[in-house]
Design a protein around this motif. Structure first.
Motif: not given
Lengths: 214, 242
Positions: B4-33
């Protein structure tokens, strides 16, 4: 006693017509109700609007007006020619459909969002989710309200006698004046309706138990 | 290739910005908490990874599928991404067995015999073979969650998302569910786990992400993040929960 014995076969004949109209109309009505409910819940504004107009138009007018509009009104149009029984079936189906749609909509909305989320997360399409997950659960919850509406629709079919359909109601009128014994004739007609509706509610409570979620 | 690769992810509910700028990489067989205070956006982040939430902006690529591209068939991608929910969300009108077989049969078109065999194997794996004919409401919370895990596994997912899988459980059955998850981790399943179970994160996680206020504040190996957190917010959060 004589009245009963003489009138009974004739009334049973009318009962057949009543039940035929009822069964066909209720099935059509359920299909109409399901479609209108899905329109109401659709993300497309135009479909919501159509459904809303339909439901309010039916809910806001008396059954008899709907019947006269369809049988007498629409039949004045050149390209429409409806016999009594089809007109009666259509009226009962449309009328029941509007009420069913509200019952079905509420039933669908009562199912926890988590069910849809779980189904969609497994790869179900929106349609598969409705068919396999939401509707089967919603249907169980709707059953009492659906039974109620079916009973009301069955009783509404008695109004079809006004346009000359030979249902049990119309047969009752004929017998009441022919025998000069309206007391006994209407008593019998009442009992027949009662028995049919009682059987219908027995069937419904059986279905409720059968489909109960363990 | 990353799972999984996540680049500059943003998520708003209406005016409320819940995710502001998420970047993440998850490798195969990795366990990420993923840990963090409530309202930090960690569940929303997880739910964006299979598009249970519409994504406002940014790019998310899952197992090679760019799910933020509207042309990508999300239903296909979701078959590869299992999800386990806080409130289990089992189908109450189906038996345990049917809960597990319905998706392979209806979504993938698997035949019944194969789906049932597989479901029984999965039930054995989660220790509930004897519950196949039961209905979800006859099970305890811990049993329900183990069935939910089996249901997700039945689709042969490439990655499993866990959304606070033990938060709704009685304390004495949390261990049963965590044991199943740990077993999956050992077998090499790629997992992203939003959790309040710091013990699990420390013991099973390959990496821990700390989120707060819609951002990833800090991420590291568990021993580093728990042992020597770098940011003030991480320190103050950990001091309250550990």
């Amino acid at each position: 006693m004589d009245t009963i014995i003489n009138a009974f076969p004739y009334l049973m004949d009318g009962l057949q017509t009543t039940l035929y109209i009822f069964v066909v109309a209720i099935i059509l009505g359920f299909i109409i109700g399901l479609i209108v409910a899905l329109f109401r819940l659709s993300p497309f504004k135009i479909l919501n609007f159509i459904a809303l107009v339909f439901v309010n138009a039916i809910r806001g007018t008396p059954f008899i007006v709907q019947l006269f509009f369809i049988y007498f009104g629409l039949n004045t149009l050149e390209f429409i020619s409806l016999d009594r029984v089809p007109a009666g079936i259509i009226t009962v189906a449309i009328n029941a459909g509007a009420y069913f749609s509200e019952i079905i909509r509420a039933g669908i909305q009562s199912i926890d969002k988590g069910q849809t989320e779980a189904a969609r997360s497994l790869g179900f399409t929106g349609g598969q989710n409705m068919r396999f997950i939401v509707l089967p659960q919603a249907f169980r919850r709707m059953l009492p309200a659906i039974t109620n509406q079916a009973i009301i629709s069955l009783k509404d079919t008695s109004l079809l006698s006004i346009i000359g359909i030979a249902d049990i109601m119309q047969r009752g009128q004929v017998q009441a004046s022919a025998t000069f014994d309206p007391l006994n004739v209407w008593l019998i007609v009442g009992i027949i309706y009662f028995v049919i509706i009682y059987l219908l509610s027995l069937l419904a409570s059986y279905a409720e138990r059968r489909f109960d979620i363990k | 290739m990353s799972m999984i690769t996540v680049k500059n992810l943003k998520k708003s509910f209406g005016d409320h910005e819940v995710l502001k700028d998420i970047n993440a990489v998850i490798e195969e067989k990795e366990v990420v908490c993923v840990i963090g205070p409530s309202g930090s956006g960690k569940s929303t982040f997880l739910r964006c990874l299979n598009k249970l939430e519409d994504i406002t902006a940014g790019e998310v690529v899952v197992h090679g599928h760019t799910i933020t591209d509207p042309k990508v068939n999300i239903n296909k991608v979701r078959q590869e991404v299992g999800m386990v929910f806080q409130h289990f969300n089992l189908f109450p009108h189906k038996t345990v067995l049917e809960n597990i077989t319905i998706a392979p049969m209806k979504v993938k078109g698997a035949d019944k015999k194969a789906a049932v065999d597989k479901a029984m194997d999965l039930l054995e794996k989660v220790g509930l073979k004897d519950k196949a004919k039961s209905y979800p409401n006859q099970l305890s919370g811990g049993q329900k969650q183990r069935v939910a895990i089996a249901r997700a596994l039945a689709m042969d997912p490439k990655v499993l998302l866990f959304d606070e899988p033990t938060s709704a459980l009685d304390p004495e059955v949390v261990g049963d569910v965590l044991a199943v998850m740990k077993q999956l981790a050992v077998e090499g399943m790629t997992m992203i786990v939003v959790t309040h179970e710091m013990g699990f994160a420390r013991e099973v996680g390959d990496r821990v992400i700390f989120m707060d206020g819609g951002y990833i504040v800090e991420e590291d190996k568990p021993e580093a993040l728990f042992g020597n957190p770098q940011h003030e917010r991480t320190k103050s959060f950990l001091s309250k929960v550990l």
